[in-house]
Design an enzyme around this catalytic site. Structure first.
Site, PDB file in Angstrom:
ATOM      1  N   ALA A 242       0.843  -1.192   0.000  1.00 16.57           N
ATOM      2  CA  ALA A 242       0.000   0.000   0.000  1.00 16.57           C
ATOM      3  C   ALA A 242       0.875   1.237   0.000  1.00 16.57           C
ATOM      4  O   ALA A 242       1.998   1.226   0.506  1.00 16.57           O
ATOM      5  CB  ALA A 242      -0.927   0.009   1.220  1.00 16.57           C
ATOM      6  N   ASP A 243       0.342   2.303  -0.569  1.00 16.81           N
ATOM      7  CA  ASP A 243       1.031   3.589  -0.528  1.00 16.81           C
ATOM      8  C   ASP A 243      -0.019   4.693  -0.512  1.00 16.81           C
ATOM      9  O   ASP A 243      -1.072   4.563  -1.150  1.00 16.81           O
ATOM     10  CB  ASP A 243       1.959   3.763  -1.724  1.00 16.81           C
ATOM     11  CG  ASP A 243       2.985   4.855  -1.485  1.00 16.81           C
ATOM     12  OD1 ASP A 243       3.961   4.584  -0.756  1.00 16.81           O
ATOM     13  OD2 ASP A 243       2.818   5.971  -1.994  1.00 16.81           O
TER      14      ASP A 243
END
Length: 209
Positions: A77-78
């Protein structure tokens, strides 16, 4: 929903304590894999393409650490903020933080979080957007928040789940997305991968895959 007897295991390819806490909140056991992905935007890359690429690279790097085990999935995730097509990542220093706060003061900005779940059974990815409207921020408020120490490691320079909640007037969309992991989207990914949630009485976070 997957049954608690699911044998699929999850790697969190992120060192974020906030993402780890959200996984614990929904009862998903996981291992943490430290990954090293260069966070540099290509010249022609849109914010959505950039955040999605980073999530995919992190997910694939985490999966590589599992040595091709077929019952393992890796979650990358970012998160970043966007205002006027400018990307707001973690502030480098107070001057950078102050610049971002002035850009967001009294107006709406976007928070984009990309998720990527990859495993032997395939790869699922999506970018989720939440619109956040800030209060008008004066210099005293900006300086005061900086001195709490909270902004330094936060995308966009604030944590909505912490003291930064006082900067926010309203949001449109997923709250957990602003924290760093849109649980509404993640639930669908977990179900497709056969990873059980709402598990109780288990150790919900360990140090390595």
């Amino acid at each position: 929903m997957p049954t608690p007897q699911s044998t699929q295991r999850l790697i969190l390819a992120s060192a974020s304590p906030r993402r780890a806490e959200l996984l614990r909140q929904i009862g998903v056991p996981f291992a943490v894999a430290a990954t090293s992905v260069e966070e540099r935007r290509d010249a022609d890359e849109s914010p959505r393409d950039y955040v999605l690429r980073l999530a995919q690279e992190k997910s694939r790097a985490g999966l590589a650490q599992a040595h091709s085990q077929r019952d393992v999935w890796s979650l990358g995730a970012d998160t970043l903020g966007v205002v006027d097509d400018q990307i707001l990542e973690k502030p480098h220093d107070f001057a950078d933080f102050s610049r971002m706060m002035r850009l967001m003061s009294g107006r709406e900005h976007s928070v984009l979080t990309a998720l990527c779940l990859s495993g032997a059974g395939g790869e699922f990815s999506e970018v989720v957007e939440t619109r956040v409207h800030f209060r008008a921020l004066d210099r005293a408020l900006i300086e005061g928040y900086w001195h709490t120490g909270e902004p330094q490691d936060k995308a966009g320079g604030y944590g909505i789940q912490g003291m930064g909640a006082l900067l926010v007037a309203s949001i449109r969309g997923s709250y957990s997305n602003v924290v760093g992991l849109p649980l509404e989207t993640l639930a669908g990914f977990l179900e497709r991968a056969g990873i059980a949630y709402w598990q109780t009485g288990m150790k919900l976070g360990v140090s390595s895959p």
